[in-house]
Design a protein around this motif. Structure first.
Motif, short mmCIF file in Angstrom:
data_model
loop_
_atom_site.label_atom_id
_atom_site.label_comp_id
_atom_site.label_asym_id
_atom_site.label_seq_id
_atom_site.Cartn_x
_atom_site.Cartn_y
_atom_site.Cartn_z
N GLU A 98 1.91 12.73 3.35
CA GLU A 98 0.93 11.65 3.14
C GLU A 98 1.60 10.29 3.32
O GLU A 98 1.03 9.39 3.94
CB GLU A 98 0.32 11.75 1.74
CG GLU A 98 -0.79 12.76 1.63
CD GLU A 98 -1.48 12.67 0.27
OE1 GLU A 98 -1.37 11.62 -0.40
OE2 GLU A 98 -2.12 13.66 -0.12
N PHE A 99 2.77 10.13 2.76
CA PHE A 99 3.49 8.86 2.89
C PHE A 99 3.80 8.55 4.35
O PHE A 99 3.63 7.43 4.82
CB PHE A 99 4.78 8.89 2.06
CG PHE A 99 5.54 7.60 2.08
CD1 PHE A 99 5.29 6.62 1.14
CD2 PHE A 99 6.52 7.36 3.04
CE1 PHE A 99 5.99 5.41 1.15
CE2 PHE A 99 7.22 6.17 3.07
CZ PHE A 99 6.95 5.19 2.11
N GLU A 100 4.25 9.56 5.07
CA GLU A 100 4.59 9.37 6.48
C GLU A 100 3.35 8.96 7.28
O GLU A 100 3.45 8.14 8.21
CB GLU A 100 5.17 10.66 7.06
CG GLU A 100 6.56 10.99 6.53
CD GLU A 100 7.06 12.34 7.00
OE1 GLU A 100 8.29 12.51 7.09
OE2 GLU A 100 6.22 13.23 7.28
N ALA A 101 2.20 9.51 6.94
CA ALA A 101 0.97 9.20 7.69
C ALA A 101 0.42 7.82 7.33
O ALA A 101 -0.03 7.08 8.22
CB ALA A 101 -0.08 10.28 7.40
N GLN A 102 0.46 7.46 6.06
CA GLN A 102 -0.17 6.22 5.59
C GLN A 102 0.77 5.00 5.63
O GLN A 102 0.32 3.87 5.74
CB GLN A 102 -0.70 6.40 4.16
CG GLN A 102 -1.74 7.52 4.01
CD GLN A 102 -3.05 7.19 4.67
OE1 GLN A 102 -3.41 6.02 4.79
NE2 GLN A 102 -3.77 8.22 5.10
N LYS A 103 2.06 5.26 5.46
CA LYS A 103 3.09 4.21 5.47
C LYS A 103 2.79 3.03 4.51
O LYS A 103 2.83 1.87 4.88
CB LYS A 103 3.29 3.67 6.89
CG LYS A 103 3.89 4.70 7.83
CD LYS A 103 4.11 4.12 9.21
CE LYS A 103 4.94 5.06 10.07
NZ LYS A 103 4.31 6.40 10.25
N PRO A 104 2.49 3.32 3.24
CA PRO A 104 2.35 2.23 2.27
C PRO A 104 3.72 1.69 1.88
O PRO A 104 4.75 2.24 2.27
CB PRO A 104 1.67 2.93 1.08
CG PRO A 104 2.21 4.33 1.14
CD PRO A 104 2.36 4.65 2.61
N ALA A 105 3.73 0.63 1.07
CA ALA A 105 5.01 0.12 0.55
C ALA A 105 5.62 1.10 -0.45
O ALA A 105 6.84 1.22 -0.57
CB ALA A 105 4.81 -1.24 -0.11
N ALA A 106 4.73 1.81 -1.17
CA ALA A 106 5.20 2.82 -2.13
C ALA A 106 4.10 3.84 -2.36
O ALA A 106 2.90 3.54 -2.17
CB ALA A 106 5.58 2.17 -3.46
N GLN A 107 4.49 5.00 -2.73
CA GLN A 107 3.54 6.04 -3.13
C GLN A 107 4.09 6.68 -4.39
O GLN A 107 5.28 7.01 -4.45
CB GLN A 107 3.39 7.07 -2.02
CG GLN A 107 2.35 8.14 -2.31
CD GLN A 107 2.01 8.92 -1.04
OE1 GLN A 107 1.26 8.46 -0.19
NE2 GLN A 107 2.57 10.11 -0.91
#
Length: 333
Positions: A98-107
């Protein structure tokens, strides 16, 4: 405590396995006073197919400080921060994807808890984290932070902007709040399945229970004809069971000797342990310990490495102890 075995495997190893299963091959372990033991146990990481390096922290100055001193190791790459005493039964692969797909500052990983006042709690709006409160006195929700986080490089500016808390530590919750205050995206991910922070005995025993419940029966040690082995039981090669009852879920480590004894459900017996003329249940007994001739059943206990507990038939009747720092002993009266 990260090296205390749960189902005969150190808690830290479950985290390394979860990281490796998510496809992450470079792991930096922040170490302090116990670094010699951790280095000896983990080594270079090759047994998991990963490369481990060690990052020395001079004192426990907070999780955000651990991030700060890891900058040279991490560079500008996104990274997972996984607290070594946490256990997740579903791993972190989906969390990482999910992090790789969305690329937020943090998850951040969250789970619903019945007692949010005991945890750092996240407040959500429109699928984003808008506020973090450490052990809130007034309820803002029941979503507690689990000890697994993912960050992009923006977090390094945040850990440099924050100041120490009242306990003189750089708090990771303050760094995440700084990301939010700067208008950057912090995404939540709700845990599926169970999560345990094994910082307390009760949680460690509960984690032991949950993992033992997933074992498949495997008998590789020597069990004599007078013994009974019932249910989900693992008896490792080299273990000996004589005139005893083993009732699963339970695990008996290699080289252990169980003689005229009862090992009850949710018990982990470590390598080279001796249990003789004794009953033990819902407990963790570490490597090299010896329990002999005890009149009452041992329950809900964590017995350390090379500990010896026995009954002496001498008068006058008295208790004799040699206990280490922070020990606990319960006496029936």
């Amino acid at each position: 405590k990260q090296l205390v075995p749960v189902a005969n495997k150190p808690v830290l190893f479950y985290g390394i396995e979860a990281i490796a299963e998510a496809g992450i091959t470079d792991i930096g372990i922040v170490v302090g006073d116990t670094q010699a033991e951790i280095r000896a146990a983990v080594g270079d990481g090759s047994r998991w197919g990963v490369t481990v390096q060690y990052i020395e922290q001079d004192a426990p100055r907070g999780l955000a400080h651990a991030v700060k001193i890891s900058r040279d190791y991490i560079g500008n790459e996104p990274f997972v921060m996984y607290l070594g005493d946490n256990l997740l039964n579903k791993g972190i692969t989906q969390f990482v994807r999910e992090f790789e797909a969305q690329k937020p500052a943090a998850q951040i990983l969250l789970t619903r808890v019945p007692d949010p006042q005991m945890f750092g709690v996240a407040q959500l709006e429109n699928g984003k984290v808008v506020r973090l409160v450490e052990k809130p006195k007034e309820p803002i929700g029941d979503l507690a932070l689990v000890g697994v986080y993912m960050f992009g490089p923006d977090v390094f500016e945040s850990v440099n902007r924050i100041t120490p808390s009242v306990r003189n530590e750089l708090e990771i919750t303050d760094a995440i709040q700084d990301l939010i205050d700067r208008g950057l995206t912090v995404r939540p991910h709700i845990v599926e399945g169970w999560w345990k922070d094994t910082g307390k005995l009760e949680d460690m025993l509960e984690a032991n229970r949950l993992i033992l419940d997933t074992l498949e029966r495997r008998i590789e040690g020597d069990v004599d004809a007078e013994s009974r082995v019932e249910g989900q039981v693992v008896i490792e090669k080299g273990a000996v069971v004589e005139r005893s009852i083993i009732r699963g879920p339970a695990i008996i480590g290699h080289g252990a000797r169980i003689v005229h004894a009862y090992v009850g459900p949710f018990t982990s017996i470590g390598n080279e342990v001796e249990i003789k003329d004794t009953e033990v249940e819902h407990s963790i007994v570490l490597e090299g310990a010896c329990l002999r001739d005890l009149a009452n059943r041992v329950i809900d206990s964590l017995i350390g490495r090379n500990v010896r507990i026995w009954r002496e038939p001498v008068k006058p009747s008295a208790y004799r102890f040699m206990l280490g720092d922070n020990s606990e002993v319960g006496i029936r009266w």
